[in-house]
Design a protein around this motif. Structure first.
Motif, PDB file in Angstrom:
ATOM      1  N   ASN A   8     -15.159 -10.399  99.120  1.00 45.34           N
ATOM      2  CA  ASN A   8     -15.367 -11.367 100.186  1.00 45.34           C
ATOM      3  C   ASN A   8     -15.790 -10.710 101.496  1.00 45.34           C
ATOM      4  N   ASN A   9     -15.537  -9.414 101.610  1.00 47.57           N
ATOM      5  CA  ASN A   9     -15.853  -8.694 102.844  1.00 47.57           C
ATOM      6  C   ASN A   9     -16.842  -7.571 102.562  1.00 47.57           C
ATOM      7  N   SER A  10     -17.552  -7.168 103.584  1.00 45.59           N
ATOM      8  CA  SER A  10     -18.469  -6.049 103.454  1.00 45.59           C
ATOM      9  C   SER A  10     -17.689  -4.736 103.492  1.00 45.59           C
ATOM     10  N   ILE A  11     -18.137  -3.776 102.685  1.00 45.38           N
ATOM     11  CA  ILE A  11     -17.548  -2.445 102.653  1.00 45.38           C
ATOM     12  C   ILE A  11     -18.694  -1.445 102.692  1.00 45.38           C
ATOM     13  N   GLU A  19     -21.937  -5.913 100.225  1.00 48.81           N
ATOM     14  CA  GLU A  19     -22.107  -6.985 101.201  1.00 48.81           C
ATOM     15  C   GLU A  19     -21.079  -8.074 100.930  1.00 48.81           C
ATOM     16  N   GLY A  20     -20.695  -8.797 101.959  1.00 45.72           N
ATOM     17  CA  GLY A  20     -19.758  -9.901 101.783  1.00 45.72           C
ATOM     18  C   GLY A  20     -20.257 -10.871 100.740  1.00 45.72           C
ATOM     19  N   ASP A  21     -19.343 -11.408  99.941  1.00 46.12           N
ATOM     20  CA  ASP A  21     -19.650 -12.370  98.888  1.00 46.12           C
ATOM     21  C   ASP A  21     -20.509 -11.760  97.773  1.00 46.12           C
TER      22      ASP A  21
END
Length: 70
Positions: free
Chosen positions: A7-10, A34-36
């Motif tokens: 759900n979050n960007s890393i 990327e998120g999602d």
């Protein structure tokens, strides 16, 4: 097939797969998440058992376990 949804960007993530004994099985992914985004892991060639996925960047590690049945 195992899916891991983020759900979050890393940034600069490394995803690795281990068996239940802690043996490295596969380097799954390296790069930005990327998120999602969903990471797919092919389990067809894995023997039945319990596995652990690590997703880490320079400051944190996420872990998720799953089992493969045949």
């Amino acid at each position: 097939m195992m899916l891991w949804k983020f759900n979050n960007s890393i940034r600069n993530a490394k995803i690795t797969l281990f068996n239940n004994l802690g043996k490295l099985i596969q380097h799954v992914y390296a790069g930005d998440i990327e998120g999602d985004q969903t990471i797919k892991i092919d389990t067809k060639t894995l023997p039945a058992g319990i596995y652990l996925i690590h997703c880490s960047d320079k400051s944190i590690t996420f872990k998720k376990s799953f089992s493969v049945t045949k």
